[in-house]
Write a protein that holds these residues in place. Structure first.
Motif, PDB file in Angstrom:
ATOM      1  N   ASP A 197     -12.748  38.289   6.929  1.00 53.88           N
ATOM      2  CA  ASP A 197     -11.567  39.114   6.669  1.00 53.88           C
ATOM      3  C   ASP A 197     -10.359  38.580   7.441  1.00 53.88           C
ATOM      4  O   ASP A 197      -9.226  38.655   6.957  1.00 53.88           O
ATOM      5  N   GLU A 198     -10.606  38.033   8.622  1.00 53.47           N
ATOM      6  CA  GLU A 198      -9.523  37.424   9.391  1.00 53.47           C
ATOM      7  C   GLU A 198      -8.945  36.216   8.641  1.00 53.47           C
ATOM      8  O   GLU A 198      -7.728  36.005   8.623  1.00 53.47           O
ATOM      9  N   ARG A 243      -8.986  35.838   5.361  1.00 54.64           N
ATOM     10  CA  ARG A 243      -8.230  36.395   4.227  1.00 54.64           C
ATOM     11  C   ARG A 243      -6.837  36.819   4.664  1.00 54.64           C
ATOM     12  O   ARG A 243      -5.829  36.516   4.007  1.00 54.64           O
ATOM     13  N   HIS A 244      -6.772  37.540   5.804  1.00 57.20           N
ATOM     14  CA  HIS A 244      -5.483  38.002   6.316  1.00 57.20           C
ATOM     15  C   HIS A 244      -4.585  36.816   6.647  1.00 57.20           C
ATOM     16  O   HIS A 244      -3.368  36.853   6.395  1.00 57.20           O
ATOM     17  N   GLU A 304      -3.121  35.466   3.455  1.00 57.51           N
ATOM     18  CA  GLU A 304      -2.107  36.346   2.869  1.00 57.51           C
ATOM     19  C   GLU A 304      -0.809  36.349   3.653  1.00 57.51           C
ATOM     20  O   GLU A 304       0.264  36.581   3.090  1.00 57.51           O
ATOM     21  N   THR A 305      -0.883  36.104   4.961  1.00 53.94           N
ATOM     22  CA  THR A 305       0.328  36.147   5.794  1.00 53.94           C
ATOM     23  C   THR A 305       0.940  34.770   6.049  1.00 53.94           C
ATOM     24  O   THR A 305       2.117  34.682   6.415  1.00 53.94           O
ATOM     25  N   GLU A 330     -14.323  34.374   2.496  1.00 51.76           N
ATOM     26  CA  GLU A 330     -13.502  35.468   3.008  1.00 51.76           C
ATOM     27  C   GLU A 330     -14.279  36.778   3.103  1.00 51.76           C
ATOM     28  O   GLU A 330     -13.908  37.658   3.884  1.00 51.76           O
ATOM     29  N   CYS A 377      -3.322  26.889   5.820  1.00 52.34           N
ATOM     30  CA  CYS A 377      -2.603  28.057   6.339  1.00 52.34           C
ATOM     31  C   CYS A 377      -1.585  27.668   7.408  1.00 52.34           C
ATOM     32  O   CYS A 377      -0.969  28.547   8.031  1.00 52.34           O
ATOM     33  N   ARG A 406     -12.130  45.591  16.618  1.00 51.07           N
ATOM     34  CA  ARG A 406     -11.999  45.214  15.211  1.00 51.07           C
ATOM     35  C   ARG A 406     -13.347  45.153  14.495  1.00 51.07           C
ATOM     36  O   ARG A 406     -13.521  45.743  13.429  1.00 51.07           O
TER      37      ARG A 406
END
Length: 281
Positions: free
Chosen positions: A15-16, A18-19, A22-23, A47, A65, A95
């Motif tokens: 998930d980290e 994925r974030h 996205e950012t 992800e 990224c 988290r």
């Protein structure tokens, strides 16, 4: 890329990633796959923490990224053991725990000296941090807020099925002043439909444990101390914890008895206040 049993930490780090995508990029999952020359399912599986990415895959992903080699090395060091069936983290890593709780379909816990974080009153949670003298005073407000934020899952329409076994020793702990303890007792009384008190004379169980169950992922056993959070997904650990809860089911007070026991503590506390004292009888 290796298919393997996912773990709480692999899902957290996935998930980290994925974030990060996205950012740090303009790519959705499919566009990211095209950029990397991968099958779209590969990005999704990584992800979601469903598969272990190779070191080359990780470096390529992170480079896309815009991350440098120092960032990549730090992430790889965390990712290396993410799929282990036993793993430990520092105690203030909220988290991963919050993600486990949010994904769980069933949560069963046993606590001996404290109340489980998901049913702690705010004042009680704060006093735990204050009395430990471990956390820096300036960090306590943020830590209490994080614990309160975790409790939002209890208000979801599809919240997990929960059962909290609370040992009577936790009720007897003289944490904070009388108001702190009364607020916590009342919080427990409000939740007696998901709570069972383990009588004080039952002392065979030596450590706290929580069992998280999921729709598709394997069950996870969680325990914590002042120095570490420990997650176990090994089948033996899960089987032992399941037997623990079977035994607790046999010796704990039922819901109505637990409600009466909690009412006794509230009544006793108020009698002490009326008499001018502040401690439980």
């Amino acid at each position: 890329m290796t298919a393997i049993i996912s773990t709480p930490y692999s899902r957290d780090l996935g998930d980290e990633l994925r974030h990060l995508r996205e950012t740090s990029t303009q790519f959705n999952g499919r566009a990211m796959a095209v950029q990397l020359g991968w099958d779209p399912s590969k990005v999704s599986d990584i992800e979601l923490g469903k598969v272990r990415a190779s070191e080359v895959d990780l470096v390529q992903y992170l480079a896309t990224c815009g991350k440098d080699i120092n960032f990549a090395n730090e992430f790889r060091s965390r990712y290396y053991n993410a799929f282990d069936l036993f793993f430990a983290q520092v105690p203030d890593n909220v988290r991963t725990l919050a993600m486990v709780e949010a994904m769980a379909t069933k949560i069963t816990s046993y606590d001996i000296l404290t109340i489980h974080g998901l049913i702690q009153a705010e004042g009680y949670a704060r006093q735990l941090f204050v009395d430990s003298y471990v956390e820096a005073p300036e960090d306590i407000t943020a830590l209490v807020q994080a614990r309160t934020d975790r409790q939002t899952i209890m208000r979801r329409h599809n919240r997990p099925e929960c059962l909290f076994y609370v040992h009577e020793l936790a009720l007897r702990m003289r944490l904070g002043d009388a108001q702190v303890r009364e607020d916590q007792y009342l919080r427990l009384l409000f939740n007696t439909h998901i709570l069972r008190v383990v009588p004080a004379h039952v002392t065979a169980f030596r450590s706290a444990a929580t069992l998280y169950e999921f729709g598709k992922a394997s069950p996870v056993v969680y325990t914590e101390s002042d120095t570490a959070q420990v997650y176990a997904q090994d089948s033996v650990a899960v089987a032992r914890t399941t037997r623990l809860f079977q035994r607790l089911d046999a010796v704990a007070l039922d819901a109505e008895q637990s409600k009466r026991k909690l009412a006794e503590y509230v009544s006793g506390l108020r009698e002490d206040l009326h008499d001018g004292g502040t401690d439980l009888a």
